[in-house]
Motif scaffolding. Structure first.
Motif, PDB file in Angstrom:
ATOM      1  N   ASP A 182       0.832  -1.194   0.000  1.00 52.44           N
ATOM      2  CA  ASP A 182       0.000   0.000   0.000  1.00 52.44           C
ATOM      3  C   ASP A 182       0.867   1.246   0.000  1.00 52.44           C
ATOM      4  OD1 ASP A 182       0.653   0.772   2.794  1.00 52.44           O
ATOM      5  OD2 ASP A 182      -0.514  -0.985   3.310  1.00 52.44           O
ATOM      6  N   THR A 183       0.226   2.361  -0.327  1.00 57.62           N
ATOM      7  CA  THR A 183       0.890   3.657  -0.293  1.00 57.62           C
ATOM      8  C   THR A 183       0.005   4.636   0.470  1.00 57.62           C
ATOM      9  OG1 THR A 183      -0.130   4.362  -2.365  1.00 57.62           O
ATOM     10  CG2 THR A 183       2.018   3.291  -2.525  1.00 57.62           C
ATOM     11  N   SER A 184       0.646   5.649   1.030  1.00 57.25           N
ATOM     12  CA  SER A 184      -0.076   6.740   1.681  1.00 57.25           C
ATOM     13  C   SER A 184       0.710   8.015   1.413  1.00 57.25           C
ATOM     14  CB  SER A 184      -0.205   6.485   3.187  1.00 57.25           C
ATOM     15  OG  SER A 184       1.038   6.664   3.828  1.00 57.25           O
ATOM     16  N   ASP A 185       0.219   9.126   1.923  1.00 56.36           N
ATOM     17  CA  ASP A 185       0.929  10.386   1.736  1.00 56.36           C
ATOM     18  C   ASP A 185       2.283  10.379   2.430  1.00 56.36           C
ATOM     19  OD1 ASP A 185      -1.096  11.416   0.200  1.00 56.36           O
ATOM     20  OD2 ASP A 185      -2.067  12.437   1.882  1.00 56.36           O
ATOM     21  N   THR A 186       2.437   9.557   3.459  1.00 56.12           N
ATOM     22  CA  THR A 186       3.680   9.570   4.233  1.00 56.12           C
ATOM     23  C   THR A 186       4.629   8.425   3.909  1.00 56.12           C
ATOM     24  OG1 THR A 186       2.599   8.383   6.034  1.00 56.12           O
ATOM     25  CG2 THR A 186       2.652  10.793   6.177  1.00 56.12           C
ATOM     26  N   GLY A 187       4.221   7.440   3.102  1.00 58.63           N
ATOM     27  CA  GLY A 187       5.147   6.360   2.810  1.00 58.63           C
ATOM     28  C   GLY A 187       4.537   5.185   2.112  1.00 58.63           C
ATOM     29  N   LEU A 188       5.218   4.051   2.239  1.00 60.41           N
ATOM     30  CA  LEU A 188       4.857   2.829   1.548  1.00 60.41           C
ATOM     31  C   LEU A 188       4.909   1.666   2.525  1.00 60.41           C
ATOM     32  CD1 LEU A 188       7.488   3.479  -1.232  1.00 60.41           C
ATOM     33  CD2 LEU A 188       5.055   3.799  -1.559  1.00 60.41           C
ATOM     34  N   GLY A 189       4.065   0.684   2.328  1.00 60.61           N
ATOM     35  CA  GLY A 189       4.114  -0.550   3.101  1.00 60.61           C
ATOM     36  C   GLY A 189       4.517  -1.675   2.186  1.00 60.61           C
ATOM     37  N   GLY A 190       5.429  -2.530   2.649  1.00 58.78           N
ATOM     38  CA  GLY A 190       5.894  -3.602   1.787  1.00 58.78           C
ATOM     39  C   GLY A 190       6.160  -4.882   2.542  1.00 58.78           C
ATOM     40  N   MET A 191       6.506  -5.912   1.777  1.00 57.01           N
ATOM     41  CA  MET A 191       6.815  -7.217   2.336  1.00 57.01           C
ATOM     42  C   MET A 191       8.057  -7.743   1.638  1.00 57.01           C
ATOM     43  SD  MET A 191       4.534 -10.704   2.291  1.00 57.01           S
ATOM     44  CE  MET A 191       4.555 -10.807   0.511  1.00 57.01           C
ATOM     45  N   TYR A 192       9.024  -8.208   2.440  1.00 58.16           N
ATOM     46  CA  TYR A 192      10.252  -8.799   1.928  1.00 58.16           C
ATOM     47  C   TYR A 192      10.299 -10.260   2.367  1.00 58.16           C
ATOM     48  CZ  TYR A 192      15.159 -10.176   1.988  1.00 58.16           C
ATOM     49  OH  TYR A 192      16.338 -10.871   1.839  1.00 58.16           O
ATOM     50  N   VAL A 193      10.557 -11.151   1.427  1.00 61.66           N
ATOM     51  CA  VAL A 193      10.705 -12.563   1.737  1.00 61.66           C
ATOM     52  C   VAL A 193      12.156 -12.939   1.450  1.00 61.66           C
ATOM     53  CG1 VAL A 193       9.969 -14.917   1.193  1.00 61.66           C
ATOM     54  CG2 VAL A 193       8.310 -13.043   1.121  1.00 61.66           C
ATOM     55  N   GLY A 194      12.873 -13.325   2.492  1.00 61.56           N
ATOM     56  CA  GLY A 194      14.272 -13.699   2.338  1.00 61.56           C
ATOM     57  C   GLY A 194      14.923 -13.916   3.690  1.00 61.56           C
ATOM     58  N   GLN A 195      16.124 -14.456   3.677  1.00 54.37           N
ATOM     59  CA  GLN A 195      16.821 -14.780   4.913  1.00 54.37           C
ATOM     60  C   GLN A 195      17.441 -13.571   5.587  1.00 54.37           C
ATOM     61  OE1 GLN A 195      19.614 -17.826   3.866  1.00 54.37           O
ATOM     62  NE2 GLN A 195      18.083 -19.434   3.933  1.00 54.37           N
ATOM     63  N   GLU A 196      17.874 -12.590   4.811  1.00 53.67           N
ATOM     64  CA  GLU A 196      18.567 -11.437   5.386  1.00 53.67           C
ATOM     65  C   GLU A 196      17.594 -10.518   6.117  1.00 53.67           C
ATOM     66  OE1 GLU A 196      21.594  -9.460   3.073  1.00 53.67           O
ATOM     67  OE2 GLU A 196      21.489 -11.092   1.621  1.00 53.67           O
ATOM     68  N   THR A 197      18.097  -9.845   7.126  1.00 53.22           N
ATOM     69  CA  THR A 197      17.316  -8.833   7.824  1.00 53.22           C
ATOM     70  C   THR A 197      17.661  -7.489   7.213  1.00 53.22           C
ATOM     71  OG1 THR A 197      17.307 -10.110   9.863  1.00 53.22           O
ATOM     72  CG2 THR A 197      16.878  -7.761  10.058  1.00 53.22           C
ATOM     73  N   LEU A 198      16.661  -6.761   6.735  1.00 55.36           N
ATOM     74  CA  LEU A 198      16.898  -5.448   6.140  1.00 55.36           C
ATOM     75  C   LEU A 198      17.072  -4.430   7.254  1.00 55.36           C
ATOM     76  CD1 LEU A 198      14.413  -5.520   3.147  1.00 55.36           C
ATOM     77  CD2 LEU A 198      16.783  -6.258   3.246  1.00 55.36           C
ATOM     78  N   SER A 199      18.136  -3.669   7.175  1.00 50.77           N
ATOM     79  CA  SER A 199      18.503  -2.751   8.247  1.00 50.77           C
ATOM     80  C   SER A 199      17.911  -1.356   8.044  1.00 50.77           C
ATOM     81  CB  SER A 199      20.024  -2.627   8.310  1.00 50.77           C
ATOM     82  OG  SER A 199      20.398  -1.604   9.196  1.00 50.77           O
ATOM     83  N   PRO A 200      17.229  -0.823   9.062  1.00 51.71           N
ATOM     84  CA  PRO A 200      16.724   0.546   8.970  1.00 51.71           C
ATOM     85  C   PRO A 200      17.838   1.591   8.874  1.00 51.71           C
ATOM     86  CG  PRO A 200      15.519  -0.668  10.638  1.00 51.71           C
ATOM     87  CD  PRO A 200      16.681  -1.536  10.219  1.00 51.71           C
ATOM     88  N   SER A 201      19.059   1.236   9.238  1.00 50.26           N
ATOM     89  CA  SER A 201      20.150   2.207   9.164  1.00 50.26           C
ATOM     90  C   SER A 201      20.773   2.284   7.771  1.00 50.26           C
ATOM     91  CB  SER A 201      21.228   1.876  10.203  1.00 50.26           C
ATOM     92  OG  SER A 201      21.808   0.618   9.925  1.00 50.26           O
ATOM     93  N   ALA A 202      20.445   1.343   6.889  1.00 44.91           N
ATOM     94  CA  ALA A 202      21.000   1.341   5.532  1.00 44.91           C
ATOM     95  C   ALA A 202      20.253   2.346   4.651  1.00 44.91           C
ATOM     96  CB  ALA A 202      20.906  -0.056   4.934  1.00 44.91           C
ATOM     97  N   THR A 203      20.938   2.823   3.629  1.00 53.70           N
ATOM     98  CA  THR A 203      20.328   3.711   2.644  1.00 53.70           C
ATOM     99  C   THR A 203      19.887   2.866   1.457  1.00 53.70           C
ATOM    100  OG1 THR A 203      21.774   5.516   3.304  1.00 53.70           O
ATOM    101  CG2 THR A 203      20.716   5.702   1.151  1.00 53.70           C
ATOM    102  N   PHE A 204      18.647   3.042   1.033  1.00 50.76           N
ATOM    103  CA  PHE A 204      18.093   2.255  -0.063  1.00 50.76           C
ATOM    104  C   PHE A 204      17.552   3.160  -1.161  1.00 50.76           C
ATOM    105  CE2 PHE A 204      17.622  -0.575   3.572  1.00 50.76           C
ATOM    106  CZ  PHE A 204      18.083  -1.782   3.065  1.00 50.76           C
ATOM    107  N   VAL A 205      17.526   2.615  -2.364  1.00 50.52           N
ATOM    108  CA  VAL A 205      16.852   3.237  -3.501  1.00 50.52           C
ATOM    109  C   VAL A 205      15.752   2.273  -3.911  1.00 50.52           C
ATOM    110  CG1 VAL A 205      17.104   3.913  -5.914  1.00 50.52           C
ATOM    111  CG2 VAL A 205      18.880   4.505  -4.274  1.00 50.52           C
ATOM    112  N   LEU A 206      14.552   2.792  -4.127  1.00 49.21           N
ATOM    113  CA  LEU A 206      13.419   1.993  -4.580  1.00 49.21           C
ATOM    114  C   LEU A 206      13.407   2.036  -6.097  1.00 49.21           C
ATOM    115  CD1 LEU A 206      10.793   0.510  -3.555  1.00 49.21           C
ATOM    116  CD2 LEU A 206       9.640   2.631  -4.107  1.00 49.21           C
ATOM    117  N   ARG A 207      13.576   0.885  -6.713  1.00 53.94           N
ATOM    118  CA  ARG A 207      13.579   0.765  -8.164  1.00 53.94           C
ATOM    119  C   ARG A 207      12.278   0.104  -8.566  1.00 53.94           C
ATOM    120  NH1 ARG A 207      19.296  -1.134  -9.721  1.00 53.94           N
ATOM    121  NH2 ARG A 207      19.902   0.996  -9.255  1.00 53.94           N
ATOM    122  N   ASP A 208      11.498   0.824  -9.351  1.00 45.71           N
ATOM    123  CA  ASP A 208      10.164   0.377  -9.736  1.00 45.71           C
ATOM    124  C   ASP A 208      10.063   0.382 -11.251  1.00 45.71           C
ATOM    125  OD1 ASP A 208       7.441   0.023 -10.143  1.00 45.71           O
ATOM    126  OD2 ASP A 208       6.838   1.478  -8.636  1.00 45.71           O
ATOM    127  N   ALA A 209       9.727  -0.747 -11.844  1.00 37.84           N
ATOM    128  CA  ALA A 209       9.619  -0.830 -13.307  1.00 37.84           C
ATOM    129  C   ALA A 209       8.553   0.111 -13.848  1.00 37.84           C
ATOM    130  CB  ALA A 209       9.326  -2.268 -13.728  1.00 37.84           C
TER     131      ALA A 209
END
Length: 94
Positions: free
Chosen positions: A37-64
């Motif tokens: 989902d999306t809202s004015d303040t952000g996005l909600g998502g789901m990640y399936v995988g073994q690694e834990t995604l870190s809130p301290s990391a910098t990410f770029v959202l790549r969307d086709a």
């Protein structure tokens, strides 16, 4: 995260995107994420995988569907199953 974000109008928006991070040597690592989902303040998502995604990391959202990558940060994570994390993402201005 404050509770008032849960009060924002949310629009269902199921689509597959990539969260991409770059290490100090310039190597990219991409994580497949399904946006829920999306809202004015952000996005909600789901990640399936073994690694834990870190809130301290910098990410770029790549969307086709979008021509432009968006810088995002992880505001919150919640592990809901052994290999499933729910994510709260905020679009950064930078």
């Amino acid at each position: 995260m404050s509770d008032e974000r849960r009060d924002d109008d949310r629009s269902p928006d199921f689509r597959n995107v990539e969260l991409v991070t770059t290490n100090g040597e310039g190597n990219e690592k991409a994580y497949a994420v399904t946006l829920r989902d999306t809202s004015d303040t952000g996005l909600g998502g789901m990640y399936v995988g073994q690694e834990t995604l870190s809130p301290s990391a910098t990410f770029v959202l790549r969307d086709a569907e979008d021509d432009e990558d968006r810088r995002v940060r992880i505001v919150w994570t919640k592990r809901v199953a052994e290999y499933v994390q729910m994510l709260g993402l905020e679009v950064s201005e930078n």
